[in-house]
Design a protein around this motif. Structure first.
Motif, short mmCIF file in Angstrom:
data_model
loop_
_atom_site.label_atom_id
_atom_site.label_comp_id
_atom_site.label_asym_id
_atom_site.label_seq_id
_atom_site.Cartn_x
_atom_site.Cartn_y
_atom_site.Cartn_z
N THR A 1 25.89 10.48 -23.36
CA THR A 1 24.90 11.35 -22.72
C THR A 1 24.78 11.05 -21.23
O THR A 1 24.81 11.96 -20.39
CB THR A 1 23.53 11.18 -23.41
OG1 THR A 1 23.66 11.47 -24.79
CG2 THR A 1 22.49 12.09 -22.79
N ASP A 2 24.64 9.77 -20.87
CA ASP A 2 24.48 9.40 -19.47
C ASP A 2 25.73 9.70 -18.66
O ASP A 2 25.63 10.14 -17.50
CB ASP A 2 24.12 7.92 -19.35
CG ASP A 2 22.68 7.63 -19.76
OD1 ASP A 2 21.87 8.58 -19.75
OD2 ASP A 2 22.37 6.47 -20.09
N ALA B 1 18.20 22.85 -15.10
CA ALA B 1 17.94 22.45 -16.49
C ALA B 1 16.74 21.51 -16.56
O ALA B 1 15.90 21.62 -17.46
CB ALA B 1 19.17 21.80 -17.10
N GLU B 2 16.65 20.59 -15.60
CA GLU B 2 15.50 19.67 -15.58
C GLU B 2 14.20 20.44 -15.37
O GLU B 2 13.18 20.15 -16.03
CB GLU B 2 15.69 18.63 -14.48
CG GLU B 2 16.74 17.58 -14.79
CD GLU B 2 16.94 16.60 -13.65
OE1 GLU B 2 17.36 15.46 -13.92
OE2 GLU B 2 16.68 16.99 -12.48
N PRO C 1 24.66 25.10 -18.51
CA PRO C 1 23.22 24.91 -18.57
C PRO C 1 22.70 24.58 -19.97
O PRO C 1 21.78 23.77 -20.13
CB PRO C 1 22.67 26.26 -18.08
CG PRO C 1 23.75 26.82 -17.23
CD PRO C 1 25.01 26.41 -17.92
N ALA C 2 23.31 25.19 -21.00
CA ALA C 2 22.89 24.91 -22.38
C ALA C 2 23.13 23.44 -22.72
O ALA C 2 22.27 22.77 -23.33
CB ALA C 2 23.64 25.82 -23.35
N LEU C 3 24.30 22.93 -22.34
CA LEU C 3 24.61 21.52 -22.62
C LEU C 3 23.73 20.58 -21.81
O LEU C 3 23.34 19.50 -22.29
CB LEU C 3 26.08 21.24 -22.30
CG LEU C 3 27.06 21.41 -23.46
CD1 LEU C 3 28.47 21.10 -23.01
CD2 LEU C 3 26.66 20.50 -24.61
N ALA C 4 23.40 20.98 -20.59
CA ALA C 4 22.51 20.15 -19.78
C ALA C 4 21.14 20.02 -20.43
O ALA C 4 20.55 18.93 -20.47
CB ALA C 4 22.39 20.74 -18.37
N LEU C 5 20.62 21.12 -20.97
CA LEU C 5 19.35 21.07 -21.69
C LEU C 5 19.42 20.11 -22.88
O LEU C 5 18.51 19.29 -23.09
CB LEU C 5 18.97 22.47 -22.19
CG LEU C 5 18.54 23.51 -21.17
CD1 LEU C 5 18.38 24.87 -21.86
CD2 LEU C 5 17.25 23.11 -20.49
N ALA C 6 20.50 20.23 -23.65
CA ALA C 6 20.64 19.37 -24.83
C ALA C 6 20.77 17.91 -24.44
O ALA C 6 20.18 17.03 -25.08
CB ALA C 6 21.86 19.82 -25.64
N ALA C 7 21.54 17.62 -23.38
CA ALA C 7 21.73 16.24 -22.96
C ALA C 7 20.43 15.63 -22.45
O ALA C 7 20.13 14.45 -22.72
CB ALA C 7 22.80 16.18 -21.87
N LEU C 8 19.64 16.40 -21.72
CA LEU C 8 18.35 15.90 -21.24
C LEU C 8 17.41 15.61 -22.40
O LEU C 8 16.67 14.62 -22.40
CB LEU C 8 17.72 16.92 -20.29
CG LEU C 8 18.42 17.09 -18.93
CD1 LEU C 8 17.88 18.31 -18.20
CD2 LEU C 8 18.25 15.83 -18.08
N HIS C 9 17.45 16.46 -23.42
CA HIS C 9 16.63 16.21 -24.61
C HIS C 9 17.10 14.95 -25.33
O HIS C 9 16.27 14.12 -25.75
CB HIS C 9 16.70 17.41 -25.56
CG HIS C 9 15.89 17.24 -26.79
ND1 HIS C 9 14.53 17.47 -26.84
CD2 HIS C 9 16.24 16.86 -28.06
CE1 HIS C 9 14.08 17.23 -28.05
NE2 HIS C 9 15.10 16.86 -28.82
#
Length: 471
Positions: free
Chosen positions: A203-204, A221-222, A90-98
């Motif tokens: 990222t994508d 995360a979204e 989840p932490a990486l998902a947040l960073a990737a979305l940012h």
């Protein structure tokens, strides 16, 4: 563009008593004059096309993280606050979305904030190799060349017949921490690497693969990021949304499921410094295997680690010990028990003590204070306020305070009265008086505070104004 993503949410509990829940190892200066977080980012200097870092950290550590980034000139970093721990996926998902929103077409370089790497030049070279592999739409993990049969790390099994020579190999399997016999067989096989927990991917590509294999991680995360708010320099993720995220590592959520993972070998003196034995492994030693850090005296000891922040530690004829001395706790253990320090923390928790949470010296966004003495109805603190900083405008209902300036200049507000105090001057804050302490000067302000009253806990405070958004 390579965007560093630094995961700084760990607690480093096996490095107790130096690492504490509210002041973990990534924020400590274990090696040199920079913290492990600062070293993690500074070792990237010189990499081409480097974007602004994204740091994901615990909400309780936000001010220390921001200050440490500012100290190394990174005031433009994105700091994403986790309201609670949900592991690395989840932490990486947040960073990737940012990153997808703010730095499109980026490649993420995912690093832990608490690793040590001796050969920085070699590390940078391997990062470039990994970025090249990621440009082919691979998920890239760094596999560390094993130097001994380590039982404290997970392993990566690679297909040595695949890939491009020593640049990259297809990953066949991620395996859990083995026993000693199994670890030796991995070492003998030659196709296993230590799992470093560091990655490179577009990222994508990462978000698409994560959506394919763990869509619940991406969805939560979204939602959490969609409901996030800006708080000073921080991105405060919505707690209610993020609490629904699965507590899962990126290895389990993605890497073990994807067929698109390759491993790039790394041989750069890497260590996760996960316990005091691994700290001793990478420390400088004398001819008999001793590592003495801090104030210590020894006669005839061997293979021993002494780390002393406070008071002299004297050792006489001991072997294979770890002795860690801090102002409020001392650990003495055999090095073979290094990974069992958590059992000590469990005992501390069971006894409702606080030594696993914080040090005697407590850090705040305005500076720090050290509880140097206490007794029935009194407590003595040494308070340090950074230049230009202020404590909150506040009131206590159960305690009075005496302030004595020992260094610098203090600006003191008491109800409607405002005064300047210099060294050797003092003032008294009666119970129920609205007050504030500030440092208007260019050097740190140091005062000795004597609290007196029937109740001296930190929750006896009502804040009226605060520069740091605290309630």
């Amino acid at each position: 563009m390579i965007v560093p993503v630094v995961l700084a949410g760990g607690s480093g509990s096996r490095l107790w008593p130096l690492s504490r829940q509210h002041y973990p190892k990534q924020l400590l200066k274990l090696f040199g004059d920079k913290t492990m977080l600062q070293q993690t980012i500074l070792r990237l200097t010189g990499l081409p096309d480097l974007g602004s870092p994204i740091v994901v950290c615990n909400v309780e550590h936000r001010f220390m993280v921001a200050e440490q980034l500012n100290e190394i000139g990174l005031s433009d970093s994105a700091i994403i606050l986790e309201p609670l721990a949900r592991n690395t996926a989840p932490a990486l998902a947040l960073a990737a979305l940012h990153a997808k929103e703010t730095q499109p077409e980026s490649t993420l370089l995912v690093l832990s904030a608490d690793h040590m790497i001796r050969d920085v030049e070699e590390f940078r070279r391997v990062v470039k190799v990994a970025a090249d592999a990621a440009s082919k739409n691979h998920l890239v993990t760094f596999g560390v060349h094993p130097t001994h049969p380590e039982t404290g790390y997970g392993y990566i099994k690679t297909d040595k017949s695949s890939g491009d020579s020593e640049k990259e190999f297809k990953v066949e399997q991620f395996v859990e921490k083995p026993n000693l016999e199994t670890a030796q067989s991995y070492l003998d096989a030659g196709c296993y690497y230590w799992n470093s927990g560091m990655f490179v991917f577009k990222t994508d590509v990462f978000l698409n693969e994560l959506q394919k294999h763990s869509p619940d991680v991406v969805a939560t995360a979204e939602q959490a990021r969609g409901n996030a708010v800006r708080d000073l320099d921080f991105i405060r993720v919505d707690k209610e949304s993020f609490a629904k995220a699965p507590n899962i590592s990126v290895d389990y959520a993605l890497m073990e499921k994807s067929s698109n993972v390759v491993c790039v070998p790394l041989n750069a003196g890497w260590s996760d410094v996960g316990d005091w034995k691994s700290f001793w492994d990478v420390s400088q030693k004398d001819l008999t295997g001793n590592s003495f850090i801090g104030d210590s005296i020894d006669v005839g000891s061997t293979n021993t680690l002494v780390f002393s922040q406070h008071k002299l530690v004297a050792t006489l004829g001991v072997n294979n010990l770890m002795i860690i001395n801090t102002p409020d706790a001392v650990l003495v253990a055999d090095k073979s028990k290094a990974q069992e320090v958590k059992a000590i923390i469990s005992q501390i928790e069971n006894q409702a003590r606080k030594e696993h949470l914080q040090h005697r010296e407590i850090f705040r966004p305005w500076g720090c204070y050290d509880a140097i003495d206490d007794g029935d109805r009194y407590q003595v603190n040494r308070i340090r306020v950074k230049p230009g900083a202020s404590l909150s405008l506040q009131v206590h209902h159960h305690r009075a305070e005496h302030w004595i300036v020992v260094k610098g200049t203090a600006l003191v507000q008491k109800n409607d009265e405002v005064m300047l105090l210099s060294e050797n001057e003092s003032t008294y804050i009666p119970v129920g008086t609205k007050h504030r302490l500030s440092n208007p000067g260019k050097i740190p302000l140091e005062i000795v505070e004597v609290q007196s009253g029937p109740y001296l806990e930190d929750d006896d405070v009502i804040r009226y104004e605060d520069s740091y958004g605290r309630s």
